[in-house]
Each structure stands twice: as C-alpha cells, then as structure tokens.
Design an enzyme around this catalytic site. Sequence first.
Site, PDB file in Angstrom:
ATOM      1  N   SER A 337      29.180 -46.204 -52.674  1.00 23.54           N
ATOM      2  CA  SER A 337      29.689 -46.303 -51.312  1.00 23.54           C
ATOM      3  C   SER A 337      28.744 -45.736 -50.264  1.00 23.54           C
ATOM      4  O   SER A 337      28.964 -45.961 -49.070  1.00 23.54           O
ATOM      5  CB  SER A 337      31.043 -45.603 -51.196  1.00 23.54           C
ATOM      6  OG  SER A 337      31.941 -46.164 -52.121  1.00 23.54           O
ATOM      7  N   HIS A 380      44.484 -48.847 -48.724  1.00 20.70           N
ATOM      8  CA  HIS A 380      44.391 -48.017 -47.536  1.00 20.70           C
ATOM      9  C   HIS A 380      45.299 -48.508 -46.430  1.00 20.70           C
ATOM     10  O   HIS A 380      45.391 -47.897 -45.385  1.00 20.70           O
ATOM     11  CB  HIS A 380      42.949 -48.019 -47.001  1.00 20.70           C
ATOM     12  CG  HIS A 380      41.966 -47.330 -47.904  1.00 20.70           C
ATOM     13  ND1 HIS A 380      41.323 -47.979 -48.913  1.00 20.70           N
ATOM     14  CD2 HIS A 380      41.551 -46.048 -47.946  1.00 20.70           C
ATOM     15  CE1 HIS A 380      40.524 -47.131 -49.546  1.00 20.70           C
ATOM     16  NE2 HIS A 380      40.643 -45.940 -48.985  1.00 20.70           N
ATOM     17  N   CYS A 393      36.945 -47.648 -47.781  1.00 17.26           N
ATOM     18  CA  CYS A 393      37.776 -48.740 -48.295  1.00 17.26           C
ATOM     19  C   CYS A 393      36.895 -49.861 -48.822  1.00 17.26           C
ATOM     20  O   CYS A 393      36.128 -50.476 -48.092  1.00 17.26           O
ATOM     21  CB  CYS A 393      38.662 -49.286 -47.168  1.00 17.26           C
ATOM     22  SG  CYS A 393      39.596 -50.738 -47.679  1.00 17.26           S
TER      23      CYS A 393
END
Lengths: 639, 365
Positions: A337, A380, A393
């Site tokens: 991420s 989310h 997310c």
Amino acid sequence: MTENLPPDLEQEQELAQRRFLRDDVARASGRVAFFQYLAVGVFLFLISGFWRLQIESPELYSEQAERNRIKSLPILAPRGKILDRDGRVIVDNHSSFSLLLSRDNLNEEHLKPIADGLGMEFDDLNARVRRYRRRPTYEAVVIKDELSPGEIAFVESHRDPATFPELELIHAQRRLYPANGLAAHVVGYVGEVSEPELNSAEFIEYEPGDVVGKQGLEREYNKQLMGVDGQRQVVVDKLGVPRQMIGNKPARPGKDLQLTIDLDVQAVAELALEGKQGAIVALDPRSGEILAMVSTPAYDPNRFAGRIKLNDWKEIRDNPANPLLNRAIQSRLAPGSTFKPIMALAGLEEGVITPDFRVHCSGGASFYGRYFKCHKKGGHGTVDLQRAIAGSCDVFFYTVGNKLGIDKIAKYATLAGLGSKTGIDLPHESAGLVPSSQWKMRTYRQKWYAGETISVSIGQGALEVSPLQLAHAIGGIATGGIWQKPHLVVSAGGKEPATRADLKMENINQVIDGMWAVVNGGGTGGKARLPGLDVCGKTGTAQLASNDVLKGTAIGKTMKDNAWFVGFAPRQSPEIVVVALLEAGLHGDMAAPPVRDVIKAYFDKKARKDPGQKLAQAPQPVPVRTAQSRVAPQVEARP
Amino acid sequence: MSVASYRSFRDIDWPLVLITLAICSLGILQIYSATLGSVFRDAWVRQIVYTCVGLGLFWLASRIDYHTLLGHSYWMYGLCLIALIGVFVIGTVSGGARRWIPLFGGFKLQVSEFVKIALVLLLARFLTEQKREQLDWRDLLKLVGLVGVPMLLVAKQPDLGTSLTYLPILLAGILLTGLRWQYLVVVALVLALALPAAWVLLHDYQRARLTTFLDPSADPRGSGYQVIQSMIAVGHGGMWGRGVTRGTQTQLQFLPISHTDFIFSSFAEEHGFVGVVVVLGLYFLLLMQIVQNAQTAPDRAGMYICMGIAGMLLFHVLVNVGMVVGRMPVTGIPLPLMSFGGSNTLSVFLLLGLVNNVRLRRFVN
C-alpha cells in the site's frame, strides 16, 4: 664535390685528389697511427680498471656484494578515514605490526620452526609461500598480521642471520570498523585484492597484496581513500642491522571521506531494527543526502579487516538470513500500500479521478471475473480520496488503477524513480521493476491483461522496489515534484541537476493531505504520530513479491507478509523521509514506530543544536504551497 | 669519381660485419639476463629487431655513393638542426628530459643520435674543401660553430652526455687536418678560462655527478650509488664471472638500469675478467678495422668519415666502460651495440654502413 661534372673535368678532379692524397699519405698515416696508439692506450686504461676490481682484490667486492644488502621496505600509506556529517569518525585505522618473510634468502627448512614459534599451521604457511613462487624473489610474503607482543618478541629474538634472517617486521595499518556492525552495509570492508579482480578494469592498476575496498563505500571511493605507499631503502650489514637509510619516498596518505550519515540518527535506526530482519533508509529530500541506512541482519566488518578465518567466512556466507545483503538497496520486494500515494497522484494528474471521486467499499470488488478483496473485512464504506489513503482502502485503488491502465501507472511510477537505479554511490544497487505492457511483451512475449493491473494498483503484482527507491520516490512527491539523487558522501552532492516534474500543486497537496491523515487523522499509521510535528506517512503490508524472491527474506515455513512504512516531516517543506521495511512484519503499522523514532531523533537533535528554532507546529489547515506558481485552493481540514 | 666500379660481394667489409654481430649477440644475451623477471623482460627481443633493422640500414647506407651523400650534407645538417629544435616543440618527455620525437608505432626517435651522421658527413665535406694545408683561426671558428650549435641544442634537452660525443668527431677532423701548435696553446688557454664558466652553467645534478666521480661515497644515494653498485658487480665477477643469469647484483636488481647504460657492469659480473677482455678486444678490433678502411680510403673525405666515426666510437667506449669501473663520471651515454636502445643501435649501424660505403669505393679506377 658533386658528380654532375662533364667527363673531362671529372677526370681532372680525380687526379687532383689522387695527387693530394699521395702528398698527404705520409702525414695522414702518421696521424692515423697516432689514433691507433691512442686507442691502445685507452683500452689498456680500461682493462687495468677491470684488473684492479676483478683480479687484484675480488674478495673485497664479493664481500661487499654479499654484505651490502639493500632492503626495500614499504612505508604503508594510511587509508583515509570515514567520517559522519558532523566529522565524527566512523571508520578509522589501527596500527599494528605485520610479519614478512623475505624470499631472496629464504631457507625452506626454517619454515617449520617459524610456524611453530608463531603458533601457525605449517601447511598454511607453506601454501602462502608457494603462492608467491612466480613473483621476483625480492618481493616478500606477508605471513601474519596483528602480531601480539609475544609474537613480536619471538621475531625480534630470532631475526639474526644465524637463526632466521628471513623474518621482517613492518608497521601496518589495519581498518577499524564500528563494533556490532553499525552502518556495516554502508561502509563495506576492505581486503586484499584478488586475482580475478586484478584482471578487471576496476582494479587493473593495483598489485597483488594491495588492500582495496571490496564492498560498500570502501569500494566505491577506493581511489580516494587509498593512499600511495612509500618506500624506505635501508642498507643492512651482515648482522642485519640497518646501517644506512639511502632512500626515503614518503607515503601519500589517503583522503578522508565525509558522509552525509548522521551517527545519532543512524544509531536510533539501528536500535529500532535490533533483532529484526529488514531495512531503514532516512534521507533529506531537499538534497538527496542519506541520513541513515541500516540493513539487518548485518555482520562485523572487523572480521574481514584482517585475514578472515575460513570458518568465520563460512558462517557469514552460509547464514540463511543473508547478512551480506544490503536490504536497503538490494531488496526487490512489492511495496504494498505504500504505492498508493503514487497511484493517487497518477489518478489526479491524468484526470481519471477528482478529489471528490467516491467509491463504495464493502470488503472487495469484482474485476474481470475475479473477486479482489479489500484488507478490511466488511469494507470501508463510501470513501473519497482522503479517506481512501488514510484507511488504505484497496477497493478505491483497484478502481483507480482500472481506470488508469498499467501504462499510465507505469508512467508515474517511473517518473518517481521506481524501476531504475537511483544512482546512489554504493555498488550493487538493484533497479527494481515497474511492470508495463511493453515490459511484459519484451520479457514474456505476452500481452498485458487488464486483470493484472488490479494487483499492481495496490503495490503488488510484478512491482518491485527497494526501501531506498521508495524513500526517493515519496521524497520527490513530498517536495512537490523534485527528485534529488541520493548520495552518501557529502562531496557527491550537487553534481547532477535534480529531476523535476511538472505536476499540479493541488494534486500534490491532495496526496500529502491524505498521507497526513494516515498518521494524524485516524488512519492506519497512527503509531507514527509525534506530538508537535506534522508527520505524514503511509503503511504497507505486502505479500512476498514473486517466486524468485531473494533468499534471506523470512520465508520459513509460512509466507509472512512484509511490513512497510514511509513517513516524512514536517508536512510543509519536508526535511526528512524515512522508510522502514520489516520482513515478516505481518502488518504495515508495525513498521511505523521505527520511522517515528528516527524522525524524532532527527528533530530532537535539531532542537538541541538550535533551540531557538520553532519546529513544533500544531496541526493546521492545509497550507498554501507557494513554492510554485500555482496556488492551491483553500480546503478545510478533515478530521 | 662516380666511376661505375664493380662492387663485389667480397668487397663488403665482412670482418666489420662479423665483429659487429658478435658484439650485438653478446649484448642481446646480456640484455636478456639483466631483464629476466623484470618489467623489461621483452627488451632482448626488441633489441634483436633493432639489430636486424640495423643490418638493413647498414646495407642501405652502403649503397648510395658517399660522395652523393656528401653533396647533400649541408641540407642534411640543416634538417637535423630543425629536428633538434623540433624536439623542444613536439618532443616527448621521459625521465625528466625531452629528447625524443614520437613516431608511428610508439617508437621514439632520439634525434641527437642521428645528428651524428649528419655531423660526420658535414665535417668531412668542410674539411676536404679546405684549400689551405692547416686550419687557421677562421676555419676553427666555423668548425666550432658548426659543431657547437647542435651540441648546445642537445645539451639543453638536457643531454650533456650525448652532446659531448659530438666533440670527438670534431677532434678527429682537426687531428687529421692539422693545427698549428700555437692555436693549440690558445685553445688550451681558452678552455682553462671557460671551465669555471661552464661549471656555473651546469645543472646541480650534473655538478653532483662530477664530484661523486671523484668520490663516489660522498653521494651513496644518487649517482654515487650507481657507481658503487657497478663496481661491486664488476668485482663480484672475478676472473671467470658468476655465469649467465647468475650475477646476484644484476638479478637482484641492485644494479640500476642494467640493460642500458650499465650493461657492461652486468656483463662483467656474469662473464668475469675473461669476458671483459674478449669484448674489449672485439671493440678494439672493430676500431682497427674502421681505421684500416680510413687508410685505404680513396680520398680525404672518405678518410675523414672513417676517422670521425672511429673517434666517436672510441669516446663512447671510453666513457661508458670507464664509468662502469669508476674511472669516468656518470654521463648516461650508452655502450654502442650492446646497450639496449633503438636510436643508438640504428645510428651506429648507419655509421658503420658509411664506413663500409667508403670501403666499397676504395678502388677508384
């Protein structure tokens, strides 16, 4: 006297000459005879000189020849020291005595008693001497370094011509590295240049026996660090006592190397990774100077500084955790991420999303017939860009990636410096990999499938980065699109212009705001928060990259995820970017505390140095970046 | 004079060629031994090449009638002066001296060696064109000028040793032509006064060389070191020598530049007094052979050429071998045909070719 005369005049000339010669004959032959006698005299004069030296008193000169032993002893040039940015010594030299065996008067029978006297293996000693067999006999063999006082005493008492005249002591300089492998991968180590190295272009000008840098900065800057040995020529008599120094060429010491590393910050980084496997890179994005670089597990370069014992070397080489690997620059792992800020920037710049773009995350989404999960079970909910970055997310970014397509993603990843070497002044840097349709065609001769873009969107798939590349990439974004070349040595900076990109300031600000929220706005990186300081960051939890992963990552029996965290501070005009990689760290936020500690160390030190400077800033509304001509619109801060 | 006389194969001065080759072979052997195991280890191969090329040049120099060469001697001399000036402009530096002009294939031409050839021819022509029986002061001045200018140019390179080798060519010419004894006195006086001036003009190291010549132990580090080592090497040779490649001073690299200037030391160490006498004998025979060619020369010019060459070679041997036994100052001139060196070897072969040239035309019929 040319020959271009008409025949009759020619004849006249001839006769005239002849007459001349005839008249001259008596006189000329007298002169010539004089020369002959002179020549005889000269030769007798010369022969008498030889007679005197060779026949009359030859023993005098034989004796002198045997007695006049001229020994050429090297004066070792001290290697340049390696200093940190404040001038503190990281790597130093250490004096000791080395033992030489001179070969022009070597008596093979002495080898065994010498080995015994020094506590050496006879076979080792013999092998050493054999290796020098081809070299001219006036070159001596170094047989032992770091002589203990006992060994020195042995040598001194046995060096006389009646016992072991082959023994020679010389003063040596040895490298002293920090204990416990501090900055081991950065500084590297030195060693005797090897045969294959001597044949390579890099080391071609060196001689066997030269000590050169083998890894790290010791190697990269070897020329500067290495001095030029001098030479001392001494006449020694029958007793081996030096009688006269007849030549002295002083050694030229090597130049010191000043690094950009800050030992205080480095120490904190080393502590943060203690007992773990991974890497930390801290750099100043304004200049590219590396403030700290750690890779664990490390090794003790002092073991290499002398003659490394075979067992020690095997221990290091065969360690499955691969301590010789510099994970900071050589790792090729999926960033997870931590890649999302680059995705966000790409999406905004290409116009496929706006700051208001919203996606509903319910825990996963389907693309091209496959269901891709989000890391948060249950999802989310509806997220915009800011929340998506803060909460990391996956579904949001799958969507962005799908809209962009792999080549646009590759464009921004490449712009940020991923997929190619940063050019840091260390050997063996990995270039990493940024996948694109062109890459896939070139490598696998296959088309890129849109479905593959999805995993790349969250920093997985074929994407490979090193911690340094990540720090460099995020650092450039944080400064508004200016990427400075990372370097470890102060004098290497400023030599190349920075890479600049024409990015819209409002897009950059959006990304940075998101990253601020990760740490301070309830995002996944809360563990990196520092009161009074605007730390921005991003977590990353990455599955291990590909099948041909490097050995040494914590594979073990289970494939544990790697934990990444990238952080920078302060938000406005960042001064430091830190990346931490924890192999098998399981969860990105586990990598946040090391980053926090390093950033804190940096600012604490700064405060100590300059207490007047106000650096604590309360979280503020998004500031207007006036560094560029474009002015970002005022936006409300989000909780 | 350019009568087409039949020159037979037998007319070539075979004794000269054979003695020359004998000396060269011993030289190559010694170069091989002296450079064994050192960075110069292929020097002996190069010397073989130089010798072969030299033989070619010897033949070339014998072909063109020397009278033709004499006709061209003025502009050859001019060319040499230009070349000497050229050394200052485009010359390469080595060992602190600028003496060479770079040629193709990495070969460096030491100009001062080849100037000797032009000088020999020039003096021969000049002196033969004398109408008077003896030289008077005008001629003397011209001669000093003709020889002095290249000497100065070479000495400035700096290469004092080689510049001094031009002197015996001049002296041989003067000897043969004859000088009134009054002039001799004047010259002696002038020299006596000029010596102190010359002393001032010498470089430090050149002065040091002269003083260490008188007492080598005064400077055991520099030029004194070379002479001391040379004498030790020579003495170490004894009567029969240490044997080929067994001279410890040579093999252990104690003897400096043992394949060039000090090659005779190395030879003396390995071949002993016996070897020394043989080689010096060969040189003596070489000189006598040249002198014989002078005596049978068809005209004055031929005689001057041969005697000029003989004088120059004698000087070379005297200074180089004398230096080896410590009886001459260290001047850095090589031993012709034995020392390793392209320019010197080739120029000597050219000069010997001239001698052969004179011999080939001795039957003027």
